[in-house]
Every structure is written in structure tokens, then in C-alpha cells.
Design a protein around this motif. Structure first.
Motif, PDB file in Angstrom:
ATOM      1  N   THR A 156       0.766  -0.992   0.071  1.00 38.55           N
ATOM      2  CA  THR A 156       0.150  -0.352   0.061  1.00 38.55           C
ATOM      3  C   THR A 156       1.021   1.226   0.012  1.00 38.55           C
ATOM      4  O   THR A 156       1.896   1.554   0.844  1.00 38.55           O
ATOM      5  N   SER A 157       0.503   2.581  -1.469  1.00 41.28           N
ATOM      6  CA  SER A 157       1.419   3.151  -0.980  1.00 41.28           C
ATOM      7  C   SER A 157       1.421   4.366   0.228  1.00 41.28           C
ATOM      8  O   SER A 157      -0.151   4.451   0.748  1.00 41.28           O
ATOM      9  N   PHE A 185      -1.708   7.081  -0.535  1.00 40.35           N
ATOM     10  CA  PHE A 185      -3.667   6.515   0.196  1.00 40.35           C
ATOM     11  C   PHE A 185      -3.586   6.939   1.613  1.00 40.35           C
ATOM     12  O   PHE A 185      -5.071   6.777   2.304  1.00 40.35           O
ATOM     13  N   HIS A 213      -2.584   3.812 -13.623  1.00 35.61           N
ATOM     14  CA  HIS A 213      -3.265   4.534 -12.085  1.00 35.61           C
ATOM     15  C   HIS A 213      -4.071   4.825 -11.901  1.00 35.61           C
ATOM     16  O   HIS A 213      -5.004   4.948 -11.550  1.00 35.61           O
ATOM     17  N   ASP A 236      -8.638   3.880 -11.695  1.00 38.90           N
ATOM     18  CA  ASP A 236      -9.486   3.895 -10.585  1.00 38.90           C
ATOM     19  C   ASP A 236      -9.445   5.392 -10.012  1.00 38.90           C
ATOM     20  O   ASP A 236      -8.706   5.923  -9.849  1.00 38.90           O
ATOM     21  N   SER A 237     -11.135   5.554 -10.533  1.00 43.37           N
ATOM     22  CA  SER A 237     -11.283   6.171 -10.248  1.00 43.37           C
ATOM     23  C   SER A 237     -11.314   7.152  -8.018  1.00 43.37           C
ATOM     24  O   SER A 237     -11.014   8.192  -8.013  1.00 43.37           O
ATOM     25  N   LYS A 238     -11.345   5.945  -7.468  1.00 44.77           N
ATOM     26  CA  LYS A 238     -11.790   6.324  -6.536  1.00 44.77           C
ATOM     27  C   LYS A 238      -9.916   6.430  -5.446  1.00 44.77           C
ATOM     28  O   LYS A 238      -9.655   7.035  -4.710  1.00 44.77           O
ATOM     29  N   LYS A 239      -9.402   5.796  -6.070  1.00 45.31           N
ATOM     30  CA  LYS A 239      -7.798   6.302  -5.672  1.00 45.31           C
ATOM     31  C   LYS A 239      -7.240   7.634  -6.332  1.00 45.31           C
ATOM     32  O   LYS A 239      -6.655   8.289  -5.030  1.00 45.31           O
ATOM     33  N   VAL A 240      -8.067   8.032  -7.327  1.00 44.27           N
ATOM     34  CA  VAL A 240      -7.371   9.471  -7.718  1.00 44.27           C
ATOM     35  C   VAL A 240      -8.254  10.573  -6.779  1.00 44.27           C
ATOM     36  O   VAL A 240      -7.439  12.054  -6.498  1.00 44.27           O
ATOM     37  N   THR A 291      -9.515   9.914  -4.025  1.00 43.06           N
ATOM     38  CA  THR A 291      -9.038   9.621  -2.427  1.00 43.06           C
ATOM     39  C   THR A 291      -7.727  10.624  -1.866  1.00 43.06           C
ATOM     40  O   THR A 291      -7.227  11.105  -1.143  1.00 43.06           O
ATOM     41  N   GLU A 292      -6.557  10.312  -3.544  1.00 46.16           N
ATOM     42  CA  GLU A 292      -5.523  10.941  -3.474  1.00 46.16           C
ATOM     43  C   GLU A 292      -5.346  12.241  -3.351  1.00 46.16           C
ATOM     44  O   GLU A 292      -4.797  13.438  -2.232  1.00 46.16           O
TER      45      GLU A 292
END
Length: 671
Positions: free
Chosen positions: A3-4, A7, A65, A68-72, A74-75
Motif C-alpha cells: 500500500t502506497s 493513500f 493508476h 481507478d477513480s476512487k484512488k485518484v 482519494t489522493e
């Protein structure tokens, strides 16, 4: 799977300070850090350096990367939280800290923060990431669109030379905004008035006013000094002198600053190929274009012009009869308007604003509005002792009545002092994000009279607390959609609607229960007189709002680069029935024009259309908790997750309309 750290929630130096202070108090609640002047530059630079490194890391992530809309998102949410943890505390301390050095160093930090935000929103790589994602629900879809608008409006898609110029303009506008506000806030000039010039002022006012060694009174630009004087001082020349000084207390420097801002905004619009700054900013608001604004303002003008002239003539006749001067020789000057309005209200309706202070003691008004808000919206306010920037500042936890969980915090900075922001406003110091388990903080800043409030001041308190509620009762997933981050021409609507609770019997009669010593209760007869007094002067009041909005649009139209702000004001105010007062320079203290409302002041009346329409949903029963719960659910909790028009329609169960507003401004609404 590895896990980066990208996040994980961001912890800035400022947030660490907030939590350390909270832990010292034996609680995990976030607090506004009480920064010292020598701490701020290092904290600011180190926090911004950390944010820049974070942006660089995000820009280096592979294109895959971004699928994934959720990751982007969230960042982005984490990044916005980190930025707000710096900007929120610094901004409020800049406006309220008793320490002039803190105000100065926070101002420098805000300028650097503004520059960082511009750099962030000009990142082509981050912009591409948002363009690439596919939102999975309507909330994500609107957030993505709002983010793309922010990048576009900061010039990310412009050619390199224009993008660089856009950054220069935005950075300079940030500096000018801070300088404009400082010139007003730090003006500590005192005007000297003789005891004879204060004839007509109530004993309580005279008792608290500062005096020099000769017995003369020293009055500044705080509202508890100025406004009662303009309403009650019998000496016309003294009122004239005070009004001119008050109107000019940000000038002449601020006129030059405003002109620079006008030119820069006009140039900014040109970079996008648009004819005016008004075209640039209204495209993101409910109105969509300046033409809609102009049409609306024309309708307002039609509704209020005759009523304004009628009221002014009534005041002139009343002045003539009272002073026993020939009507033909009697003139109503601008510094007469508030004074004679109060006199006519006393004569017609037996309403004396100064006498109302015993009905609305300041120490009772605050717990009263907390009680009313709690009963309506299902929350409790718990006073907690925490570190504050001034001993009189109060802090409350906001507790949800049903779950008994702490959902927010509020600071109340209620009374005037030197160097403090001079009007009344609410700061969304910390936005909510349910995704990040982040609770909000709002800060209410007012300059109340310690001896009690008149009905106008009570209304102001309730209005600003409406903004506080919009912040702390927000329940949005992402911080960028929290609280008052709605369209600018809707942001005032919840507060304007809430003003009604300062005028209705079912809410007002509760206030006496919070008086430390017995205070009189509002009865039906007094309420009827207060309503009539409030209604009187609507023509003058809304005509002034019309003038402000029209002036704002004029200095941001397609000819703005050829205009001088004072000359435009002289012409426009000169065309009103009361005319222009020679020597006054009002635009130099029109803070809205440099504080985010440029080409947006019309929004006060536009949002009131929606406010008065939403009020109808209560059907005259303002303390109905069922409707209050629905309002919290459909409006306050949603922040900017939906367009404002959709939220209002959902709450009303129909499309909104403007009938209630035009009944109000034309004098046809009887309450």
C-alpha cells in the motif's frame, strides 16, 4: 499487496500542532493551533514544501493508476485536507489574532499558500489524471467536474506563455486581496466628538465609549460604535463627519488596489478569449452568464424604484414636520437616512432599537440560537474549555442528538477588539470528509454590543450562525464538497432563510429563558410593531443592494480596463435619489470586491430568492423539527455534492420560484 503512503491521510505540521494541543487537553478533538509569530514562517514553508513533494509524487504515478477513480479522488482529498489544515487556521488567525505580528506573518503565509494553489491547479499531469478517470456515482461525477473546472479556470489548458501570465495575475491578486483587507482591518483611527455631538445617544452607549482627557468621546470604526451613532445621534453635522470617515477608512490606498484588481481580472478574461471577468466567473455559477444577472437586476430595479422614492419622500416630510422647517427647504441627505428611519419607526410603531437591547441581552442571545439550532436540526452544543486566541472566545463541541457522537466543533469570537476583523462573518476553518473520518470546525466572528442587541444585530447573529450550521452539519464524503463550497450565488441562501428565526414569535419567545436576570418577553403587540418596523425601509434597503450589485457588475464588464472605480461609483451613486456625497470613497472599503465576491455581489439577492422560497416549506411553523430534519438532510448535509438548484427542488418538492422574493422587495410581503 503493498500500500502506497499516498493513500494515507496527510499529516502536516499544522495538523500535528492541532492534535498536540488537543491531546494536552485530554481529548482527541482537532483544534485551531495558537501559533506564535516566530513559528509561522517555518511551519508554513515546511508544510508547503511537503505538499510540493507530494504533488511531484502524484505526477510521477503511471497512467494506468488513473483508471481507478476512487484512488485518484482519494489522493486529491488527502491533498486538499493537508492544504486546508494549513490555510484554515492561518486564515482565521490572520483575521482575529490580537497579536499584530501574528496577523502579519499569517498574511505572508496566505500569499504563499495562494501561490501553491495556483501551481497545483496548473499541473498538466494532474489535470490529465482527472480527465482520464471514469466516476462511479453522481457524487464522484460532480466532484470530477468541479475539479476540472478549477484546473481550467486557473489556466492549465492555456498555451505556456498565457498560463505563465495567468499565474502571475493570480499570485498578484492574492497579494492585493491581503493588502486591501489589512488597510481596513488595521485602521485604528479614532474620531473625536464633543458631548454635545453625542446628544441623543443612549446612556449605555455613552457609558462605555472611550473619552480623552478633555472629556470628548473617541469613536472608531467598529460597528457597535458606528451604527448606533448613525441611528441615534441628533447632530446632523456629526453624523456627516462620521459617515464620511467611515466610508473612507480603507482609502486612498484601496482605490489603487481595486483598480489594479479590475485591470488584472479583465486581462485574465482576455487570456480565455472572453470579453469580461463577469463572463469568466458567472459561467460556473447558477446564473451561467452576465446577461442573466443583468436581467435579474433590471427586474429588481423595476420592483424597488418607486418604493424607494416613496420612502425617501416620507422621511423628508417627517423631518420637515419634526424640525418645523418648510418642506421646500428640507433636504434628506445620505447621513440622514438611518437616523430618520429610526425616528419614524419610533413614531409610527413605537420601536426604539436601543430599547430592544434589554429584550436581547448578548449573553442570552448566543445560548438561545444554540438552543433553537439544536431543537431544529437534532444536535447539542457542549461548551468545552480549550486554548483560544482571546479569553472571551468560546468553543463548543457539536453532538448529534441521536447518535450522541461528536460531529463538529465551533469557535465563537463575539466582541470587538483592536485589530480584529470589523464586521460579522463565519469561517469554515476545517471541512468535513466522512471518507477521511474528518470532522469540521467553523468559526463565528462578530462584533456584538456587550450590553445587548437590537433587532438588526440579532438578525446578523442568526444569519452568520446559519453559515456556521452549513459548515458543521455538512456530511460530505470529500472535503472539497464540504459545507459552504457551493455555488457562490447560493451560499447566502441558508443564512438568509435563517434570519426569519430572529423575527418570529415561536423562536423569539424562547430567548427570555436564557437571560441571567429577568428580561422582558416579546408579546404579540411588540412583535407586530417589530414586523412593521422591519418592513419599513425595504425600498431603501434593496435599492442599496441593487446599487452594490450593479456597481460590481459594471467594474467587471467588458469596459472595465477603461474605468476608474471611484468615477464609476460617483456616477452610479449620484444617480440615486440620495445622491453621491462629495469626498466619499466607498469602493475602497467594499471588501466583498476583494474577498471573493467580485462579479458575484448580485448573489446576495439571487440567493434570497431561494431563501424565501425554501422558507415556505416550513408552512409558518418555524420550530417544526421534522422540516428541520429534512432541511438538514437535503441542504445542509449535502454541501456541494449536488447542484444547488437540485438540492432546493428536492427540499421543496417542486421547482423554486421568485414570487416570495419580489413580494418582499416591493413591500407586498406582510409576514
Amino acid at each position: 499487496m503493498k500500500t502506497s503512503s499516498l493513500f494515507l491521510p496527510v499529516t502536516t505540521a499544522f495538523f500535528t500542532l492541532m492534535m498536540n494541543q488537543a491531546i494536552a487537553q485530554g481529548t482527541q478533538r482537532p483544534l485551531i493551533p495558537l501559533l506564535k509569530a516566530d513559528e509561522i514562517p517555518t511551519l508554513c514553508s515546511s508544510t508547503l514544501d511537503g505538499l510540493r513533494k507530494r504533488v511531484t509524487m502524484l505526477e510521477k504515478l503511471p497512467p494506468a493508476h488513473a483508471k481507478d477513480s476512487k484512488k485518484v479522488l482519494t489522493e486529491w482529498n488527502d491533498l486538499q485536507i493537508a492544504l486546508e489544515d494549513l490555510q484554515g487556521p492561518v486564515d482565521i488567525l490572520n483575521n482575529v489574532s490580537p497579536d499584530a505580528k501574528v496577523r502579519s506573518t499569517t498574511e505572508a503565509c496566505l500569499i504563499e499558500t495562494n501561490k501553491f494553489a495556483t501551481d497545483l491547479l496548473q499541473s498538466e499531469k494532474l489535470y490529465a489524471r482527472f480527465k482520464a478517470i471514469q466516476p462511479t456515482d453522481p457524487i464522484e461525477q460532480k466532484l470530477r467536474q468541479d475539479i476540472l473546472y478549477s484546473f481550467d479556470d486557473t489556466g492549465v489548458s492555456l498555451p505556456p506563455e498565457k498560463r505563465a501570465r495567468m499565474k502571475e495575475i493570480l499570485d498578484k491578486l492574492g497579494e492585493l486581496s491581503q493588502e486591501f483587507a489589512r488597510n481596513i482591518r488595521d485602521n485604528n483611527q479614532k474620531l473625536t466628538f464633543t458631548p454635545a455631538e453625542l446628544q441623543g445617544m443612549p446612556a449605555a452607549y455613552l457609558a462605555r465609549a472611550k473619552r480623552d482627557d478633555k472629556g470628548n468621546y473617541l469613536l472608531g470604526f467598529e460597528y457597535p460604535d458606528y451604527k448606533p451613532f448613525m441611528e441615534s445621534a441628533d447632530n446632523s453635522d456629526a453624523r456627516r463627519r462620521y459617515q464620511i470617515a467611515f466610508t473612507n477608512h480603507g482609502t486612498p490606498k484601496n482605490l489603487d488596489i481595486l483598480k489594479q484588481a479590475m485591470d488584472l481580472r479583465h486581462e485574465m478574461a482576455g487570456l480565455f478569449g472572453l470579453p469580461s471577468y463577469a463572463d469568466l466567473v458567472t459561467r460556473r455559477r447558477m446564473v451561467k452568464n452576465p446577461q442573466t444577472v443583468e436581467k435579474f437586476l433590471t427586474e429588481v430595479q423595476t420592483a424597488v424604484t418607486q418604493l424607494e422614492r416613496k420612502e425617501i419622500e416620507e422621511l423628508r416630510v417627517f423631518k420637515s414636520e419634526t424640525l418645523k422647517t418648510p418642506l421646500a427647504d428640507t433636504k434628506l441627505d445620505r447621513w440622514d437616512a438611518e437616523y430618520w428611519q429610526q425616528k419614524i419607526k419610533q413614531a409610527r410603531y413605537n420601536v426604539d432599537q436601543e430599547a430592544l437591547r434589554k429584550y436581547f441581552p448578548s449573553e442570552a442571545a448566543v445560548p438561545w440560537i444554540l438552543h433553537v439550532s439544536g431543537a431544529l436540526y437534532g444536535v447539542e452544543f457542549k461548551r468545552v474549555e480549550v486554548p483560544v486566541w482571546d479569553p472571551e472566545v468560546q468553543y463548543y463541541d457539536v453532538i448529534d442528538s441521536k447518535s450522541k457522537e461528536r460531529i463538529a466543533g465551533i469557535y465563537l469570537d463575539l466582541y470587538p477588539r483592536e485589530g480584529k476583523y470589523g464586521h460579522a462573518a463565519a469561517w469554515g476553518t476545517r471541512g468535513v470528509s466522512t471518507f477521511a473520518h474528518r470532522t469540521p470546525i467553523s468559526t463565528l466572528v462578530t462584533n456584538l454590543d456587550r450590553n445587548g442587541l437590537n433587532s438588526d444585530e440579532l438578525e446578523t447573529l442568526v444569519h452568520e450562525f446559519g453559515h456556521v450550521l452549513h459548515g458543521v452539519l455538512s456530511h460530505t464524503k470529500y472535503v472539497a464538497q464540504a459545507g459552504t463550497n457551493v455555488e457562490l450565488d447560493f451560499v447566502e441562501a441558508p443564512s438568509q432563510m435563517y434570519e426569519e428565526w430572529a423575527r418570529r414569535k415561536e423562536s423569539l419567545t424562547l430567548l427570555a429563558g436564557f437571560c441571567k436576570t429577568a428580561c422582558p418577553t416579546i408579546d404579540d403587540a411588540l412583535l407586530a410593531r417589530l414586523t412593521a418596523a422591519h418592513n419599513y425601509g425595504r425600498g431603501i434597503r434593496y435599492a442599496r443592494q441593487l446599487l452594490y450589485a450593479s456597481y460590481d457588475m459594471t467594474i467587471h464588464n467588458d469596459k472595465a480596463d477603461k474605468e476608474q472605480p471611484l468615477a464609476v461609483w460617483q456616477q452610479m451613486e449620484g444617480a440615486t435619489p440620495l445622491g453621491y456625497v462629495p469626498g466619499t470613497e466607498f469602493p475602497g472599503q467594499f471588501g466583498h470586491l476583494m474577498g471573493g465576491y467580485a462579479a458575484g455581489y448580485y448573489g446576495y439577492m439571487w440567493s434570497e430568492v431561494l431563501a424565501l422560497d425554501m422558507l415556505s416549506r416550513y408552512n409558518g411553523k418555524l420550530m417544526n423539527p421534522e422540516v428541520g430534519h429534512l432541511y438538514r438532510q437535503d441542504i445542509l448535509s449535502r454541501g456541494a455534492e449536488k447542484p444547488a438548484g437540485e438540492m432546493v427542488s428536492s427540499f421543496l418538492g417542486r421547482e423554486p420560484n421568485s414570487k416570495a422574493f419580489f413580494d418582499e422587495i416591493s413591500g407586498q410581503r406582510l409576514h
